[in-house]
Structures are given as C-alpha cells and as structure tokens.
Design a protein around this motif. Sequence first.
Motif, PDB file in Angstrom:
ATOM      1  N   ASP A  23      41.972   9.586 -12.193  1.00 36.47           N
ATOM      2  CA  ASP A  23      40.997   9.012 -11.256  1.00 36.47           C
ATOM      3  C   ASP A  23      41.209   9.589  -9.858  1.00 36.47           C
ATOM      4  O   ASP A  23      40.247   9.929  -9.167  1.00 36.47           O
ATOM      5  CB  ASP A  23      41.117   7.493 -11.197  1.00 36.47           C
ATOM      6  CG  ASP A  23      40.664   6.805 -12.465  1.00 36.47           C
ATOM      7  OD1 ASP A  23      39.882   7.410 -13.238  1.00 36.47           O
ATOM      8  OD2 ASP A  23      41.094   5.660 -12.689  1.00 36.47           O
ATOM      9  N   ALA A  24      42.475   9.688  -9.442  1.00 41.28           N
ATOM     10  CA  ALA A  24      42.777  10.236  -8.120  1.00 41.28           C
ATOM     11  C   ALA A  24      42.251  11.668  -8.005  1.00 41.28           C
ATOM     12  O   ALA A  24      41.659  12.036  -6.984  1.00 41.28           O
ATOM     13  CB  ALA A  24      44.280  10.191  -7.862  1.00 41.28           C
ATOM     14  N   ILE A  25      42.459  12.459  -9.052  1.00 40.46           N
ATOM     15  CA  ILE A  25      41.973  13.848  -9.034  1.00 40.46           C
ATOM     16  C   ILE A  25      40.448  13.867  -8.958  1.00 40.46           C
ATOM     17  O   ILE A  25      39.873  14.619  -8.159  1.00 40.46           O
ATOM     18  CB  ILE A  25      42.499  14.621 -10.256  1.00 40.46           C
ATOM     19  CG1 ILE A  25      44.010  14.852 -10.109  1.00 40.46           C
ATOM     20  CG2 ILE A  25      41.758  15.949 -10.431  1.00 40.46           C
ATOM     21  CD1 ILE A  25      44.694  15.371 -11.360  1.00 40.46           C
ATOM     22  N   ALA A  26      39.788  13.052  -9.767  1.00 41.82           N
ATOM     23  CA  ALA A  26      38.318  13.026  -9.761  1.00 41.82           C
ATOM     24  C   ALA A  26      37.781  12.639  -8.386  1.00 41.82           C
ATOM     25  O   ALA A  26      36.856  13.284  -7.869  1.00 41.82           O
ATOM     26  CB  ALA A  26      37.806  12.064 -10.836  1.00 41.82           C
ATOM     27  N   TYR A  27      38.354  11.598  -7.783  1.00 40.36           N
ATOM     28  CA  TYR A  27      37.907  11.189  -6.447  1.00 40.36           C
ATOM     29  C   TYR A  27      38.172  12.294  -5.423  1.00 40.36           C
ATOM     30  O   TYR A  27      37.326  12.579  -4.575  1.00 40.36           O
ATOM     31  CB  TYR A  27      38.607   9.904  -6.001  1.00 40.36           C
ATOM     32  CG  TYR A  27      38.203   8.662  -6.746  1.00 40.36           C
ATOM     33  CD1 TYR A  27      36.870   8.348  -6.984  1.00 40.36           C
ATOM     34  CD2 TYR A  27      39.168   7.765  -7.193  1.00 40.36           C
ATOM     35  CE1 TYR A  27      36.496   7.192  -7.662  1.00 40.36           C
ATOM     36  CE2 TYR A  27      38.819   6.597  -7.867  1.00 40.36           C
ATOM     37  CZ  TYR A  27      37.488   6.323  -8.103  1.00 40.36           C
ATOM     38  OH  TYR A  27      37.142   5.177  -8.766  1.00 40.36           O
ATOM     39  N   GLY A  28      39.352  12.892  -5.496  1.00 37.20           N
ATOM     40  CA  GLY A  28      39.696  13.947  -4.551  1.00 37.20           C
ATOM     41  C   GLY A  28      38.777  15.146  -4.673  1.00 37.20           C
ATOM     42  O   GLY A  28      38.352  15.722  -3.669  1.00 37.20           O
ATOM     43  N   ILE A  44      38.335  18.738   4.634  1.00 33.35           N
ATOM     44  CA  ILE A  44      38.798  19.674   3.605  1.00 33.35           C
ATOM     45  C   ILE A  44      40.317  19.768   3.673  1.00 33.35           C
ATOM     46  O   ILE A  44      41.007  19.691   2.649  1.00 33.35           O
ATOM     47  CB  ILE A  44      38.153  21.065   3.770  1.00 33.35           C
ATOM     48  CG1 ILE A  44      36.649  20.994   3.492  1.00 33.35           C
ATOM     49  CG2 ILE A  44      38.830  22.086   2.854  1.00 33.35           C
ATOM     50  CD1 ILE A  44      35.893  22.253   3.893  1.00 33.35           C
ATOM     51  N   ALA A  45      40.849  19.899   4.877  1.00 34.82           N
ATOM     52  CA  ALA A  45      42.297  20.020   5.048  1.00 34.82           C
ATOM     53  C   ALA A  45      43.019  18.750   4.588  1.00 34.82           C
ATOM     54  O   ALA A  45      44.006  18.830   3.845  1.00 34.82           O
ATOM     55  CB  ALA A  45      42.637  20.328   6.507  1.00 34.82           C
ATOM     56  N   TYR A  46      42.543  17.590   5.018  1.00 34.10           N
ATOM     57  CA  TYR A  46      43.187  16.340   4.603  1.00 34.10           C
ATOM     58  C   TYR A  46      43.134  16.167   3.082  1.00 34.10           C
ATOM     59  O   TYR A  46      44.106  15.773   2.455  1.00 34.10           O
ATOM     60  CB  TYR A  46      42.518  15.129   5.272  1.00 34.10           C
ATOM     61  CG  TYR A  46      43.053  14.810   6.641  1.00 34.10           C
ATOM     62  CD1 TYR A  46      44.344  14.305   6.801  1.00 34.10           C
ATOM     63  CD2 TYR A  46      42.271  15.009   7.771  1.00 34.10           C
ATOM     64  CE1 TYR A  46      44.832  14.008   8.070  1.00 34.10           C
ATOM     65  CE2 TYR A  46      42.762  14.709   9.039  1.00 34.10           C
ATOM     66  CZ  TYR A  46      44.043  14.209   9.176  1.00 34.10           C
ATOM     67  OH  TYR A  46      44.528  13.922  10.432  1.00 34.10           O
ATOM     68  N   THR A  47      41.978  16.439   2.509  1.00 37.61           N
ATOM     69  CA  THR A  47      41.827  16.256   1.066  1.00 37.61           C
ATOM     70  C   THR A  47      42.701  17.236   0.296  1.00 37.61           C
ATOM     71  O   THR A  47      43.397  16.837  -0.652  1.00 37.61           O
ATOM     72  CB  THR A  47      40.342  16.390   0.665  1.00 37.61           C
ATOM     73  OG1 THR A  47      39.567  15.458   1.429  1.00 37.61           O
ATOM     74  CG2 THR A  47      40.157  16.115  -0.814  1.00 37.61           C
ATOM     75  N   CYS A  48      42.686  18.492   0.686  1.00 35.97           N
ATOM     76  CA  CYS A  48      43.544  19.481   0.016  1.00 35.97           C
ATOM     77  C   CYS A  48      45.012  19.113   0.163  1.00 35.97           C
ATOM     78  O   CYS A  48      45.790  19.244  -0.786  1.00 35.97           O
ATOM     79  CB  CYS A  48      43.300  20.879   0.584  1.00 35.97           C
ATOM     80  SG  CYS A  48      41.795  21.665   0.006  1.00 35.97           S
ATOM     81  N   ASN A  49      45.397  18.657   1.335  1.00 35.78           N
ATOM     82  CA  ASN A  49      46.787  18.285   1.594  1.00 35.78           C
ATOM     83  C   ASN A  49      47.252  17.197   0.618  1.00 35.78           C
ATOM     84  O   ASN A  49      48.330  17.285   0.037  1.00 35.78           O
ATOM     85  CB  ASN A  49      46.924  17.796   3.035  1.00 35.78           C
ATOM     86  CG  ASN A  49      48.294  17.996   3.608  1.00 35.78           C
ATOM     87  OD1 ASN A  49      48.702  19.129   3.824  1.00 35.78           O
ATOM     88  ND2 ASN A  49      49.009  16.922   3.860  1.00 35.78           N
ATOM     89  N   ASP A  50      46.417  16.175   0.439  1.00 41.84           N
ATOM     90  CA  ASP A  50      46.764  15.070  -0.454  1.00 41.84           C
ATOM     91  C   ASP A  50      46.586  15.442  -1.924  1.00 41.84           C
ATOM     92  O   ASP A  50      47.411  15.101  -2.769  1.00 41.84           O
ATOM     93  CB  ASP A  50      45.912  13.841  -0.125  1.00 41.84           C
ATOM     94  CG  ASP A  50      46.226  13.268   1.245  1.00 41.84           C
ATOM     95  OD1 ASP A  50      47.357  13.455   1.728  1.00 41.84           O
ATOM     96  OD2 ASP A  50      45.332  12.634   1.833  1.00 41.84           O
ATOM     97  N   LEU A  51      45.515  16.144  -2.220  1.00 47.29           N
ATOM     98  CA  LEU A  51      45.230  16.530  -3.597  1.00 47.29           C
ATOM     99  C   LEU A  51      46.311  17.460  -4.143  1.00 47.29           C
ATOM    100  O   LEU A  51      46.613  17.422  -5.340  1.00 47.29           O
ATOM    101  CB  LEU A  51      43.848  17.193  -3.657  1.00 47.29           C
ATOM    102  CG  LEU A  51      43.153  17.343  -4.992  1.00 47.29           C
ATOM    103  CD1 LEU A  51      43.102  16.032  -5.758  1.00 47.29           C
ATOM    104  CD2 LEU A  51      41.741  17.889  -4.778  1.00 47.29           C
ATOM    105  N   ALA A  52      46.933  18.248  -3.281  1.00 44.46           N
ATOM    106  CA  ALA A  52      47.990  19.158  -3.716  1.00 44.46           C
ATOM    107  C   ALA A  52      49.129  18.401  -4.392  1.00 44.46           C
ATOM    108  O   ALA A  52      49.609  18.809  -5.460  1.00 44.46           O
ATOM    109  CB  ALA A  52      48.518  19.954  -2.521  1.00 44.46           C
TER     110      ALA A  52
END
Length: 186
Positions: A23-28, A44-52
């Motif tokens: 779910d976290a991956i799908a939302y991200g 984009i930066a915040y999302t990539c930072n967390d999604l990583a």
Amino acid sequence: RSQAEIYWNLMNQARFEAGALSDAIAYGERALSIARALDWQELIAYTCNDLADIYGDAGRMADGNNARDEARDLWRQLGNLPMLADNLINTGFWYSVSGDFQASRAVLDEAQAISRRIQNTWGQAFGQIVRGNLRWNLGEYGQAIDDFAAGAALAEIAEFQMGPMMARLQQALVYYELGAPEAALP
C-alpha cells in the motif's frame, strides 16, 4: 497538488503499518506520478526520499537506489541542506546494509559535515547513530559504542524521539556481542 500531498501522507502512514508495504508503495507511486505531471520538484524529492526506504524494505534495492539518487540530486539543486543530509544518512545506511562500507563512510562524512555546518542537531544525531551501526559492522566496537552514546545524547537535545532508543538498543547489542551483558543492561 492536494491530491499528491494526500498520497504522500498516506504512503508515510502505511510504511509504518505492519503488512502495508505494498500500500505504501502504491500511494508513493501515485504521489510521484502526480508530482511529476505538475513538475513539482520539491514533492518529487520528498516522495523519492521516502519511497527509497520503502522500496528497500520491500527488497527492491535497485528501485530504492534510483529513488534515493534522484532525491539527492534534487535536494542539491533545491539547496535543501537538511534534507540533503537526511538523504545522505539514509544512503549511508543502505550502502552499509549492502556491504559497501567505504561508500557508506564517505556519504556519512558528507552528511555530518553538512549537519554540523547548518547546526542541524537532528541530522547530527541520526548520522552518528548510523555511523555507529557502520562501525559495528566493521568490528570497530569502541568507536561504535562512542557513536551510539553521542547519537543518543544529540537525539535527546534534538527531541528526536526514536533516536535515543535506537542508539541505546544498538549499543546494548554491541556490549552483548562483546560478552559484557552487565554493560548492556543499563
């Protein structure tokens, strides 16, 4: 913009919920898709930072590395030094997990230098704790214990709630590994 932020927040809620990594991956990925369509570099930066980290937790190391690299490049471009330091610390953690200890040390050194220069106590605490973990992996037990102690102290100053607990737990495990449970218990 609001929809992208909502998906980013849902991602961060789901990433800490047991069994919700997919779910976290799908939302991200939804947040990232919208942010890209809007050319919203900061999100984009915040999302990539967390999604990583979420990708890494899911075993998708290449995706995690790519997202982390993209976020780091954007933090540099945006001049967001606290987030650049955070990204470098996370990068150091993942390098260490994958066994690239030299690369881990290099990015952790850069993160610490940035955090000190901008007087970011939270970044200094987090970096010190991750450096302690690296040194533990390298068998540098004395330095690891010192790093965990310093990281815990800085985390308390920064009101980084999880920091002291993470540092002290790892410090105790080092003591146990060294056969010193009497030092680990406190």
